[in-house]
Scaffold this active site. Sequence first.
Site, PDB file in Angstrom:
ATOM      1  N   ASP A  96      26.922  97.241  48.510  1.00  0.00           N
ATOM      2  CA  ASP A  96      27.522  96.008  49.031  1.00  0.00           C
ATOM      3  C   ASP A  96      26.382  95.000  49.120  1.00  0.00           C
ATOM      4  OD1 ASP A  96      29.212  94.135  50.220  1.00  0.00           O
ATOM      5  OD2 ASP A  96      28.788  94.887  52.234  1.00  0.00           O
ATOM      6  N   GLU A 137      30.150  95.972  44.603  1.00  0.00           N
ATOM      7  CA  GLU A 137      31.264  95.105  44.983  1.00  0.00           C
ATOM      8  C   GLU A 137      31.073  93.737  44.338  1.00  0.00           C
ATOM      9  OE1 GLU A 137      33.753  95.118  48.815  1.00  0.00           O
ATOM     10  OE2 GLU A 137      32.130  93.683  49.189  1.00  0.00           O
ATOM     11  N   ASP A 151      28.190  96.704  56.328  1.00  0.00           N
ATOM     12  CA  ASP A 151      27.717  96.824  54.949  1.00  0.00           C
ATOM     13  C   ASP A 151      27.608  98.284  54.508  1.00  0.00           C
ATOM     14  OD1 ASP A 151      26.820  93.845  54.560  1.00  0.00           O
ATOM     15  OD2 ASP A 151      25.918  94.508  56.441  1.00  0.00           O
TER      16      ASP A 151
END
Length: 170
Positions: free
Chosen positions: A12, A74, A148
Site C-alpha cells: 500500500d 494498490e 496501511d
Amino acid sequence: MSSQGKIVLGVDPGTATTGYGIIAKRKGSERIEVVKCGVIVTQKELSLPERLYIIYQEMGHLINDYHPVEVAVEEIFFNKNSKTAISVGEARGVILLNAAMQSIPVFEYTPLQVKQSVVGYGRAKKEQVIYMVKTILNIQEIKLTPDDVADALAVAICHAFQSETNYSYV
C-alpha cells in the site's frame, strides 16, 4: 522460492507510510500465512527524493530477504487532493522500479477490487477489511495499525485469490 510456498509481497504505497504485507501459501494447503508485515515510515522533514530513496532501499531489503515471486500493489484512487496523488504515484514508481529491477512480476489492484476480493463487497468499510484480513490470515494477535498494514495484506490476499489458478507451489 521458499520452503514456505509461493511468497507474495503486497504493498500500500505512500510517501509518509508505505504498508507492506508478505504472505505465503504452502502447496496442498488452503491456508495463507503471514510471513512479515509492517510499514516503512519516512520523516516529513525530509525532501521527497530522500523519502523515495528510503522507500526504495527498504523495499529492496524486503525483496532480497523474503524473495517474493510476485508483487501486488494498490492502484492510486484519489478524487480530492491531486498533490497527494502525485506523491503516492512517485512512491508507487519506486516500488514498481524495484520489482522490475529484480524481474518480479507486478500486479495492480484497485481499492474496489481489493475490498470485493477480501470482504465480498467493493464498498466495505475499513473496519470490515481489517476484520476479514485478520480472519483470513488467522492473526488475531497481530495489530494491523496503521491501516496501511491491513491494506497491504489485503492487496496481497486479493492477489492470492485472483491468481489462485495460476499458483505454482513448492
